[in-house]
Design an enzyme around this catalytic site. Structure first.
Site, PDB file in Angstrom:
ATOM      1  N   VAL A 295      -5.384 -19.702  23.400  1.00 15.52           N
ATOM      2  CA  VAL A 295      -5.746 -19.712  21.993  1.00 15.52           C
ATOM      3  C   VAL A 295      -4.489 -19.745  20.992  1.00 15.52           C
ATOM      4  O   VAL A 295      -3.649 -19.358  21.294  1.00 15.52           O
ATOM      5  CB  VAL A 295      -6.471 -18.615  21.488  1.00 15.52           C
ATOM      6  CG1 VAL A 295      -5.712 -17.441  21.899  1.00 15.52           C
ATOM      7  CG2 VAL A 295      -7.332 -18.811  20.335  1.00 15.52           C
TER       8      VAL A 295
ATOM      9  N   LYS B  81      -0.320 -14.987  21.981  1.00 18.05           N
ATOM     10  CA  LYS B  81       0.634 -15.794  22.743  1.00 18.05           C
ATOM     11  C   LYS B  81       1.986 -14.775  23.152  1.00 18.05           C
ATOM     12  O   LYS B  81       2.395 -14.702  24.232  1.00 18.05           O
ATOM     13  CB  LYS B  81       1.137 -17.049  22.084  1.00 18.05           C
ATOM     14  CG  LYS B  81       0.292 -17.906  21.931  1.00 18.05           C
ATOM     15  CD  LYS B  81       0.679 -19.169  21.173  1.00 18.05           C
ATOM     16  CE  LYS B  81      -0.356 -20.517  20.909  1.00 18.05           C
ATOM     17  NZ  LYS B  81      -0.730 -21.126  22.001  1.00 18.05           N
TER      18      LYS B  81
ATOM     19  N   SER C 107       0.560 -26.315  18.519  1.00 19.27           N
ATOM     20  CA  SER C 107       0.659 -27.455  17.828  1.00 19.27           C
ATOM     21  C   SER C 107       1.179 -27.032  16.360  1.00 19.27           C
ATOM     22  O   SER C 107       1.738 -27.718  15.661  1.00 19.27           O
ATOM     23  CB  SER C 107      -0.590 -27.761  17.637  1.00 19.27           C
ATOM     24  OG  SER C 107      -1.601 -27.174  17.239  1.00 19.27           O
TER      25      SER C 107
ATOM     26  N   HIS D  48       4.799 -29.662  23.522  1.00 19.53           N
ATOM     27  CA  HIS D  48       3.482 -29.958  22.843  1.00 19.53           C
ATOM     28  C   HIS D  48       3.038 -31.107  23.238  1.00 19.53           C
ATOM     29  O   HIS D  48       3.609 -32.307  22.804  1.00 19.53           O
ATOM     30  CB  HIS D  48       3.757 -29.923  21.163  1.00 19.53           C
ATOM     31  CG  HIS D  48       2.599 -30.235  20.440  1.00 19.53           C
ATOM     32  ND1 HIS D  48       2.732 -30.706  19.222  1.00 19.53           N
ATOM     33  CD2 HIS D  48       1.262 -29.898  20.692  1.00 19.53           C
ATOM     34  CE1 HIS D  48       1.346 -30.913  18.822  1.00 19.53           C
ATOM     35  NE2 HIS D  48       0.359 -30.349  19.688  1.00 19.53           N
TER      36      HIS D  48
ATOM     37  N   ASN E  63      -3.735 -34.645  22.930  1.00 24.63           N
ATOM     38  CA  ASN E  63      -4.987 -34.699  23.439  1.00 24.63           C
ATOM     39  C   ASN E  63      -5.679 -36.277  23.358  1.00 24.63           C
ATOM     40  O   ASN E  63      -5.388 -36.822  22.308  1.00 24.63           O
ATOM     41  CB  ASN E  63      -6.035 -33.935  23.049  1.00 24.63           C
ATOM     42  CG  ASN E  63      -5.799 -32.676  23.710  1.00 24.63           C
ATOM     43  OD1 ASN E  63      -5.756 -32.266  24.861  1.00 24.63           O
ATOM     44  ND2 ASN E  63      -6.395 -31.493  22.932  1.00 24.63           N
TER      45      ASN E  63
ATOM     46  N   GLU F 118       6.222 -33.196  22.546  1.00 20.67           N
ATOM     47  CA  GLU F 118       7.238 -32.771  21.427  1.00 20.67           C
ATOM     48  C   GLU F 118       7.974 -31.774  21.907  1.00 20.67           C
ATOM     49  O   GLU F 118       7.172 -30.737  22.383  1.00 20.67           O
ATOM     50  CB  GLU F 118       6.611 -32.446  20.209  1.00 20.67           C
ATOM     51  CG  GLU F 118       6.088 -33.435  19.271  1.00 20.67           C
ATOM     52  CD  GLU F 118       5.462 -32.979  17.787  1.00 20.67           C
ATOM     53  OE1 GLU F 118       5.472 -33.671  16.692  1.00 20.67           O
ATOM     54  OE2 GLU F 118       4.951 -32.080  17.955  1.00 20.67           O
TER      55      GLU F 118
ATOM     56  N   ASN G 164       2.236 -33.391  13.074  1.00 18.68           N
ATOM     57  CA  ASN G 164       1.322 -32.880  12.011  1.00 18.68           C
ATOM     58  C   ASN G 164       1.984 -32.766  10.687  1.00 18.68           C
ATOM     59  O   ASN G 164       1.231 -32.618   9.693  1.00 18.68           O
ATOM     60  CB  ASN G 164       0.945 -31.324  12.906  1.00 18.68           C
ATOM     61  CG  ASN G 164      -0.189 -31.794  13.695  1.00 18.68           C
ATOM     62  OD1 ASN G 164      -1.066 -32.453  13.622  1.00 18.68           O
ATOM     63  ND2 ASN G 164      -0.138 -30.668  14.860  1.00 18.68           N
TER      64      ASN G 164
END
Length: 423
Positions: free
Chosen positions: A19, A25, A47, A68, A71, A80, A118
């Protein structure tokens, strides 16, 4: 497969994909650190979270690195490789090499909000949302225009697919992580849709209703052109050459009149100048240069028969006349409000500007940005490829015209881009 973490004590690499929560994490990596050897690399698939922050509190933060994936992972080529402040250079390179060995394309990135993809992708959504707020065009028009230059999906249909809640959350995260830099300001249009539960495909309604999807584009009124109209192509460069080629086809191969010394690019016919946008709206060009009738058009479509945005200033029939000219040249004319930079030019200029700032800040290299955007989100070209195509001076001109109109820091020109334009 292992049934419990202790069974993985012998491994040399952990790739975490749990998550997207910093404390969760951290807790996992702290637990793993007590089980694994000091040589084991700890990679996170985050991400948006800081790799530096995830490593904080560990005994060996130098072995924590971002890996990274995008999907769907089996299909998407990009990885990345994200270095935090304490990530060992050798660890990052080892993960880079491993990703390449797995058949992926790896790019190095520094741990900053949004990493490469992003972050640079925000203007693709943000400019469309800003245009919707100004009522400059409808969602189906904006989507058609950006598909016309090679994007597989327009921003509205893509947000509907991603989900407005997810897209809005990422924008908020990048905005907050950048200390509320106005360039990343979330959209009031999107917040209202999220508040109303209009999240896109998963709720049956976003910008469009589903399963129907986007409605057909409206029919554009076209005026008849004079039978013996005299055509002149102004300016030089890629766009001028493309206009000459299109016009030559219309004239059955007859020579095309050119005015290569003009300081603008476009077509003049039947008393009307149609200029490729330099960022200024049509009304401003008419005012600045004393013209009665003028039209501005967007970046030329790369897709055959693609939609091309234009706006006009002048007498009532100018819009229909400009539509006729663009249709004659083989484009699908699409009138929009007379806004600075129109649609595609302003979106591409902002993508380039964001990529330039990412390079300036050491997040990635120009080649890394190009690869990341083409492989991570399937863009038809990388931001620095668009910069080469549009030209440094024109990109800067579009951004400055936007800044003059809107102010507020959103359209400030990257120092990297300013230097490049004068290099």
């Amino acid at each position: 497969p292992v049934a419990q973490l202790s069974d993985a004590a012998h491994v040399h690499l952990v790739v975490e994909a749990i998550v997207e929560n910093l404390s969760v994490k951290r807790s996992l990596f702290q637990e793993l650190e007590g089980l694994l050897s000091e040589q084991c690399v700890l990679a996170t698939n985050t991400s948006s979270l800081s790799v530096t922050a995830i490593a904080n509190g560990l005994k060996h933060p130098a072995r924590v690195v971002g890996m990274h994936f995008f999907n769907p992972v089996p299909l998407m080529k990009l990885v990345e490789v994200v270095s935090g402040l304490q990530t060992d250079v050798g660890v990052a390179q080892a993960i880079f090499d491993l990703a390449q060995a797995w058949g992926k394309t790896a790019v190095h990135a520094r741990s900053t909000p949004g990493f490469i993809v992003n972050r640079i992708a925000r203007p693709f959504y943000a400019e469309t949302l800003a245009l919707l707020q100004e009522q400059a065009a409808r969602p189906e028009q904006l989507d058609a225009l950006l598909r016309g230059v090679g994007f597989r999906m327009g921003p509205c249909e893509l947000i509907d697919l991603i989900g407005h809640d997810t897209n809005f959350s990422v924008t908020q995260s990048v905005f907050e992580a950048n200390f509320f830099d106005r360039r990343f300001t979330p959209s009031l249009v999107q917040r209202e849709m999220v508040d109303g539960g209009l999240l896109g495909r998963k709720t049956g309604r976003g910008f469009y209703r589903y399963p129907e999807g986007a409605p057909a584009l409206p029919v554009v009124k076209v005026a008849p052109l004079p039978a013996q109209a005299q055509w002149v192509v102004h300016g030089s460069g890629v766009t001028a050459d493309a206009l000459v080629a299109a016009l030559s086809h219309h004239l059955d191969g007859k020579p095309v009149s050119r005015a290569t010394s003009s300081d603008w690019v476009g077509v003049e016919v039947a008393g009307l100048q149609l200029r490729q946008t330099d960022g200024r709206p049509a009304w401003q060009i008419a005012h600045d240069e004393g013209l009665k009738d003028v039209a501005v058009f967007d970046e030329l479509p790369t897709v055959a028969g693609g939609a091309l945005a234009f706006a006009t200033a002048g007498r009532n029939d100018v819009t229909a006349l400009a539509a006729a000219v663009l249709q004659t040249l083989g484009f699908a004319p699409l009138p929009v409000a007379d806004v600075p930079g129109l649609v595609v030019a302003r979106t591409l200029a902002m993508l380039v500007n964001e990529a330039a700032d990412a390079v300036l800040q050491g997040v990635c290299s120009p080649d890394g940005a190009n690869a990341a955007m083409k492989l991570g989100v399937n863009y038809p070209a990388g931001p620095f490829e668009w910069l080469d195509r549009m030209g440094h001076a024109r990109v800067v001109a579009v951004l400055r015209a936007l800044d003059t109109c809107y102010r507020g820091e959103r359209y400030r020109v990257s120092p990297w881009l300013q230097r490049a334009a004068h290099g």
